[in-house]
Design a protein around this motif. Structure first.
Motif, PDB file in Angstrom:
ATOM      1  N   UNK A 149       0.796  -1.130  -0.007  1.00  0.00           N
ATOM      2  CA  UNK A 149       0.066  -0.073   0.022  1.00  0.00           C
ATOM      3  C   UNK A 149       0.872   1.115  -0.090  1.00  0.00           C
ATOM      4  N   UNK A 150       0.203   2.445  -0.696  1.00  0.00           N
ATOM      5  CA  UNK A 150       1.163   3.688  -0.786  1.00  0.00           C
ATOM      6  C   UNK A 150       0.235   4.692   0.065  1.00  0.00           C
ATOM      7  N   UNK A 151       0.650   5.409   1.103  1.00  0.00           N
ATOM      8  CA  UNK A 151      -0.140   6.201   1.839  1.00  0.00           C
ATOM      9  C   UNK A 151       0.314   7.494   1.588  1.00  0.00           C
ATOM     10  N   UNK A 197      -3.880   5.017  -9.513  1.00  0.00           N
ATOM     11  CA  UNK A 197      -4.114   3.697  -9.163  1.00  0.00           C
ATOM     12  C   UNK A 197      -3.081   3.050  -8.166  1.00  0.00           C
ATOM     13  N   UNK A 198      -2.181   3.963  -7.779  1.00  0.00           N
ATOM     14  CA  UNK A 198      -0.942   3.202  -6.785  1.00  0.00           C
ATOM     15  C   UNK A 198      -1.099   4.110  -5.431  1.00  0.00           C
ATOM     16  N   UNK A 199      -2.134   4.861  -5.422  1.00  0.00           N
ATOM     17  CA  UNK A 199      -2.204   5.718  -4.068  1.00  0.00           C
ATOM     18  C   UNK A 199      -3.450   5.161  -3.248  1.00  0.00           C
ATOM     19  N   UNK A 200      -3.262   4.510  -2.351  1.00  0.00           N
ATOM     20  CA  UNK A 200      -4.401   3.615  -1.555  1.00  0.00           C
ATOM     21  C   UNK A 200      -4.925   4.639  -0.456  1.00  0.00           C
ATOM     22  N   UNK A 201      -4.356   5.577  -0.008  1.00  0.00           N
ATOM     23  CA  UNK A 201      -5.097   6.449   1.093  1.00  0.00           C
ATOM     24  C   UNK A 201      -4.275   7.986   0.800  1.00  0.00           C
ATOM     25  N   UNK A 202      -5.173   8.986   0.993  1.00  0.00           N
ATOM     26  CA  UNK A 202      -4.640  10.291   1.039  1.00  0.00           C
ATOM     27  C   UNK A 202      -5.005  10.794   2.280  1.00  0.00           C
ATOM     28  N   UNK A 203      -3.809  11.294   2.946  1.00  0.00           N
ATOM     29  CA  UNK A 203      -3.921  11.896   4.477  1.00  0.00           C
ATOM     30  C   UNK A 203      -3.697  13.274   4.473  1.00  0.00           C
ATOM     31  N   UNK A 204      -4.689  14.280   4.698  1.00  0.00           N
ATOM     32  CA  UNK A 204      -4.295  15.785   4.630  1.00  0.00           C
ATOM     33  C   UNK A 204      -4.545  16.451   5.744  1.00  0.00           C
ATOM     34  N   UNK A 205      -4.345  17.629   5.759  1.00  0.00           N
ATOM     35  CA  UNK A 205      -4.833  18.528   7.024  1.00  0.00           C
ATOM     36  C   UNK A 205      -6.146  19.018   6.945  1.00  0.00           C
ATOM     37  N   UNK A 206      -6.866  18.539   6.101  1.00  0.00           N
ATOM     38  CA  UNK A 206      -8.365  18.863   5.785  1.00  0.00           C
ATOM     39  C   UNK A 206      -9.333  17.958   6.624  1.00  0.00           C
ATOM     40  N   UNK A 207     -10.491  18.714   6.680  1.00  0.00           N
ATOM     41  CA  UNK A 207     -11.364  17.408   7.163  1.00  0.00           C
ATOM     42  C   UNK A 207     -11.907  16.780   5.746  1.00  0.00           C
ATOM     43  N   UNK A 208     -11.957  15.536   5.915  1.00  0.00           N
ATOM     44  CA  UNK A 208     -12.243  14.742   4.904  1.00  0.00           C
ATOM     45  C   UNK A 208     -13.496  15.052   3.942  1.00  0.00           C
TER      46      UNK A 208
END
Length: 248
Positions: A200-202, A222-233
């Protein structure tokens, strides 16, 4: 030669760009107490110096290579929030990869493991990992890219490919509808190998990098499994990516 007032004004514009990644012409003109035309001329001057990139209605900060220490000192609150949101994604055992980003470095500073191998192509991030309990740190060496303090090139790519990883934690210079992009092809190549060898790629990314591009194509969606940001989802700024990956 610019007057002191003009120098102060442009310095303030650069501060806003460094903090937010972008600015809008009319609000900034009102904030500075000058006309929109004056701000427009200032932005034109900054663009000529390579310090800003003009877009319709304002400007964005240029996507440039920067050393680790400089990157670590910017948007620190956003990076800390991203690290807290991603912390439970770091396994206690096995092997993971971290790129040379400062956001990855903040996350590394928070992890606690039992028997975890952490590989990184950053001296700073490898040193941070070495200080964490239950972590064995491996530095992925190669050719030092002095502009970003990361190891890149053929040797780094071969070393990165010599392990298999449960997860790859990465940031990027920019993110658009086509995926990530980086400040150099060499940076993109090492991250591509890490992602290829990971289950997995985070992606760890602050909001200032959304909707932008840099010079080298990085990872596609296709290679990005999760995007974590400083924003509310639920933030509307994440709408272009909502159907492409999991948001945190």
């Amino acid at each position: 030669m610019a007057t002191l007032l003009g120098e102060e004004r442009r310095a303030r514009l650069l501060e806003i760009l460094a903090r937010d990644g972008a600015l809008r012409l009319d609000p900034v003109a009102e904030q500075l107490g000058v006309s929109a035309m004056t701000v427009r001329r200032d932005l034109d001057d900054l663009e000529a110096e390579g310090l800003a990139r003009r877009v319709r209605g304002g400007a964005v900060a240029p996507v440039l290579p920067r050393p680790f220490g400089e990157r670590m000192s910017t948007r620190s609150a956003s990076k800390s929030l991203i690290a807290r949101k991603a912390l439970d994604l770091v396994p206690a055992t096995g092997a993971v990869a971290f790129d040379a980003s400062s956001t990855s470095g903040v996350l590394l500073g928070e992890i606690t493991a039992r028997d975890l191998v952490v590989a990184s192509n950053s001296v700073q991030n490898a040193a941070t990992a070495r200080r964490r309990p239950g972590v064995r740190s491996i530095l992925i060496g190669g050719e030092l890219e002095e502009r970003t303090d990361s190891f890149v090139g053929a040797v780094a790519c071969r070393a990165a490919a010599s392990l298999g990883y449960e997860r790859f934690f990465a940031s990027a210079s920019a993110l658009s509808s086509s995926g990530t992009s980086e400040v150099s092809l060499e940076e993109a190549q090492v991250k591509d190998v890490f992602a290829e060898r990971s289950e997995q790629t985070i992606l760890l990314l602050d909001a200032s990098k959304l909707g932008r591009t840099s010079v080298a194509q990085g990872l596609d969606w296709a290679r990005i499994d999760v995007l974590v940001t400083d924003l509310d989802p639920a933030d509307e700024r994440l709408d272009p990516y909502r159907d492409l990956t999991e948001l945190r």
